[in-house]
Design a protein around this motif. Structure first.
Motif, PDB file in Angstrom:
ATOM      1  N   ASN A   9     -12.431  19.344  33.477  1.00  0.00           N
ATOM      2  CA  ASN A   9     -12.551  20.579  34.242  1.00  0.00           C
ATOM      3  C   ASN A   9     -11.810  21.717  33.570  1.00  0.00           C
ATOM      4  O   ASN A   9     -12.278  22.854  33.538  1.00  0.00           O
ATOM      5  CB  ASN A   9     -12.006  20.361  35.664  1.00  0.00           C
ATOM      6  N   GLU A  10     -10.609  21.433  33.038  1.00  0.00           N
ATOM      7  CA  GLU A  10      -9.857  22.475  32.343  1.00  0.00           C
ATOM      8  C   GLU A  10     -10.600  22.946  31.113  1.00  0.00           C
ATOM      9  O   GLU A  10     -10.646  24.140  30.794  1.00  0.00           O
ATOM     10  CB  GLU A  10      -8.473  21.944  31.958  1.00  0.00           C
ATOM     11  N   SER A  11     -11.237  22.011  30.380  1.00  0.00           N
ATOM     12  CA  SER A  11     -12.011  22.384  29.196  1.00  0.00           C
ATOM     13  C   SER A  11     -13.190  23.251  29.574  1.00  0.00           C
ATOM     14  O   SER A  11     -13.507  24.227  28.888  1.00  0.00           O
ATOM     15  CB  SER A  11     -12.483  21.125  28.462  1.00  0.00           C
ATOM     16  N   THR A  12     -13.860  22.888  30.677  1.00  0.00           N
ATOM     17  CA  THR A  12     -15.010  23.669  31.117  1.00  0.00           C
ATOM     18  C   THR A  12     -14.596  25.079  31.484  1.00  0.00           C
ATOM     19  O   THR A  12     -15.283  26.053  31.164  1.00  0.00           O
ATOM     20  CB  THR A  12     -15.681  22.979  32.326  1.00  0.00           C
ATOM     21  N   GLN A  13     -13.448  25.223  32.177  1.00  0.00           N
ATOM     22  CA  GLN A  13     -12.995  26.535  32.597  1.00  0.00           C
ATOM     23  C   GLN A  13     -12.608  27.408  31.422  1.00  0.00           C
ATOM     24  O   GLN A  13     -12.676  28.619  31.505  1.00  0.00           O
ATOM     25  CB  GLN A  13     -11.816  26.378  33.564  1.00  0.00           C
ATOM     26  N   ASN A  32     -14.130  27.401  28.421  1.00  0.00           N
ATOM     27  CA  ASN A  32     -15.291  27.697  27.586  1.00  0.00           C
ATOM     28  C   ASN A  32     -16.361  28.378  28.431  1.00  0.00           C
ATOM     29  O   ASN A  32     -16.856  27.794  29.401  1.00  0.00           O
ATOM     30  CB  ASN A  32     -15.860  26.407  26.972  1.00  0.00           C
ATOM     31  N   THR A  33     -16.712  29.585  28.056  1.00  0.00           N
ATOM     32  CA  THR A  33     -17.699  30.339  28.819  1.00  0.00           C
ATOM     33  C   THR A  33     -18.664  31.020  27.863  1.00  0.00           C
ATOM     34  O   THR A  33     -18.247  31.734  26.944  1.00  0.00           O
ATOM     35  CB  THR A  33     -17.030  31.411  29.704  1.00  0.00           C
ATOM     36  N   PRO A  73     -18.692  20.843  27.278  1.00  0.00           N
ATOM     37  CA  PRO A  73     -18.676  21.419  28.626  1.00  0.00           C
ATOM     38  C   PRO A  73     -18.408  22.923  28.566  1.00  0.00           C
ATOM     39  O   PRO A  73     -17.527  23.374  27.839  1.00  0.00           O
ATOM     40  CB  PRO A  73     -17.521  20.674  29.316  1.00  0.00           C
ATOM     41  N   PHE A  74     -19.183  23.693  29.321  1.00  0.00           N
ATOM     42  CA  PHE A  74     -18.990  25.144  29.314  1.00  0.00           C
ATOM     43  C   PHE A  74     -19.529  25.753  30.602  1.00  0.00           C
ATOM     44  O   PHE A  74     -20.382  25.169  31.276  1.00  0.00           O
ATOM     45  CB  PHE A  74     -19.673  25.781  28.097  1.00  0.00           C
ATOM     46  N   ASN A  75     -19.004  26.910  30.920  1.00  0.00           N
ATOM     47  CA  ASN A  75     -19.528  27.710  32.018  1.00  0.00           C
ATOM     48  C   ASN A  75     -20.583  28.657  31.475  1.00  0.00           C
ATOM     49  O   ASN A  75     -20.496  29.117  30.336  1.00  0.00           O
ATOM     50  CB  ASN A  75     -18.416  28.532  32.677  1.00  0.00           C
ATOM     51  N   GLU A  79     -16.587  32.690  24.994  1.00  0.00           N
ATOM     52  CA  GLU A  79     -15.151  32.752  25.232  1.00  0.00           C
ATOM     53  C   GLU A  79     -14.586  31.340  25.226  1.00  0.00           C
ATOM     54  O   GLU A  79     -14.968  30.506  26.037  1.00  0.00           O
ATOM     55  CB  GLU A  79     -14.865  33.419  26.578  1.00  0.00           C
ATOM     56  N   ALA A  80     -13.692  31.078  24.281  1.00  0.00           N
ATOM     57  CA  ALA A  80     -13.010  29.788  24.192  1.00  0.00           C
ATOM     58  C   ALA A  80     -11.516  30.048  24.333  1.00  0.00           C
ATOM     59  O   ALA A  80     -10.841  30.393  23.364  1.00  0.00           O
ATOM     60  CB  ALA A  80     -13.312  29.092  22.875  1.00  0.00           C
TER      61      ALA A  80
END
Length: 330
Positions: free
Chosen positions: A6-10, A12-13, A43-45, A62-63
């Motif tokens: 979840n932290e990785s997903t948040q 990466n957008t 994983p990304f938003n 955005e990473a």
């Protein structure tokens, strides 16, 4: 492990233009970046940028605190290869890699650009880029982009038919070559995904789903059965499998989720409308003047864009007159 994901997903957008035509985004550049990240299994938003639809910075990734923009020298795909991981490490040295990349980034990219802005009706490009803008501004921006595409390809009223035939002929040659090269493989190179798969899949999905049935490019593409099969298979695996947001950790569309939340919280019980107070004469005058002001500002923007376009066109004509004889029949 779930917390780390979840932290990785948040962090990466991917920011893209809005979804349309049954795709997570209708913009070919945005869609290629989206598919690259899906192929990378990162994983990304997914977020949408409704403002500045003609900005060449979109898409951007955005990473954490680092941002990679589409208008950087190497482009968004090369930035993702640097920041996310290089899908091409095992195949970019193959002898057919460079010719295939050239076909995708020149012949097919030019053909789709021409088809969106010049070759067919304006509805596809308008829906992808400008439909959220006020109608006059969207039409002016579309007209300016179409004019820029014509100038880029050297198209004028005297050579329009010849240029169109050249563009479609090169695109069809590229489809033939890719169809032969793909055969029955799952991907373009050695049954493993690469950045060229992301670029081609984005091109093909926009051709199949955004262009009208009368499109020449779409008709030519449909003649290659194995390319159609390849695109449909990848679409099922990469896009349709992610339409259920609750089951797909890679797909998080912020505007859509926030909109659904607002609808769910506001639709539980019908609310009675509060009684409106009668407007005073001063309020009516103020509202009428505010409408006039907005209309005047809109007209001023349209006139300014039209005048600047005319000025740039005159400058181009003067340059063309001074360069007569270069690259054409003497």
């Amino acid at each position: 492990m779930a917390t780390e994901a979840n932290e990785s997903t948040q962090r990466n957008t991917l920011v893209v233009r809005k979804p349309c035509f049954g795709l997570p985004t209708g913009c070919p550049q945005c869609l290629s970046a989206y598919i690259f990240l899906k192929l990378s299994q990162l994983p990304f938003n997914l977020d949408y940028h409704p403002n500045y639809p003609d900005s060449d910075q979109i898409p951007y990734f955005e990473a954490g605190d680092c941002v990679s923009y589409n208008n950087e020298t190497e482009g968004i795909i090369e930035c993702l290869k640097r920041d996310v991981g290089d899908l091409d490490s095992g195949v970019s040295s193959l002898p057919d890699w460079i010719p295939t990349k050239v076909m995708l980034t020149t012949w097919l990219a030019d053909a789709l650009e021409y088809e969106l802005w010049v070759g067919c009706d304006s509805s596809s490009a308008y829906n992808i880029y400008y439909s959220d803008l006020p109608w006059p501004i969207g039409k002016v921006l579309f007209w300016k982009k179409a004019l820029w595409v014509k100038q880029k390809h050297g198209i004028n009223k005297d050579n329009a038919e010849v240029k169109e035939e050249e563009i479609y002929e090169r695109a069809n040659s590229a489809y033939d070559a890719l169809s032969t090269w793909l055969g029955e493989q799952s991907y373009l190179f050695e049954d493993s995904p690469s950045s060229l798969d992301a670029i081609f899949l984005a091109h093909a999905l926009v051709v199949l789903q955004a262009l009208p049935e009368s499109s020449i490019l779409r008709t030519n593409f449909l003649e290659h059965a194995n390319l159609v099969r390849y695109v449909q298979q990848c679409k099922t695996e990469l896009i349709e499998a992610g339409t259920s947001r609750s089951n797909d950790p890679y797909f998080h569309a912020h505007p859509s989720s926030s909109a659904s939340r607002s609808r769910s919280t506001s639709s539980s019980k019908p609310k009675s409308k509060p009684k409106r107070k009668p407007q005073t004469k001063e309020e009516k005058t103020f509202r009428r003047r505010a409408k006039y002001f907005v209309v005047a500002q809109l007209v001023a923007v349209v006139l300014f864009l039209s005048v600047m376009s005319g000025y740039s066109n005159n400058a181009d004509v003067e340059l063309d007159d001074g360069d007569v004889g270069y690259g054409y029949n003497e």
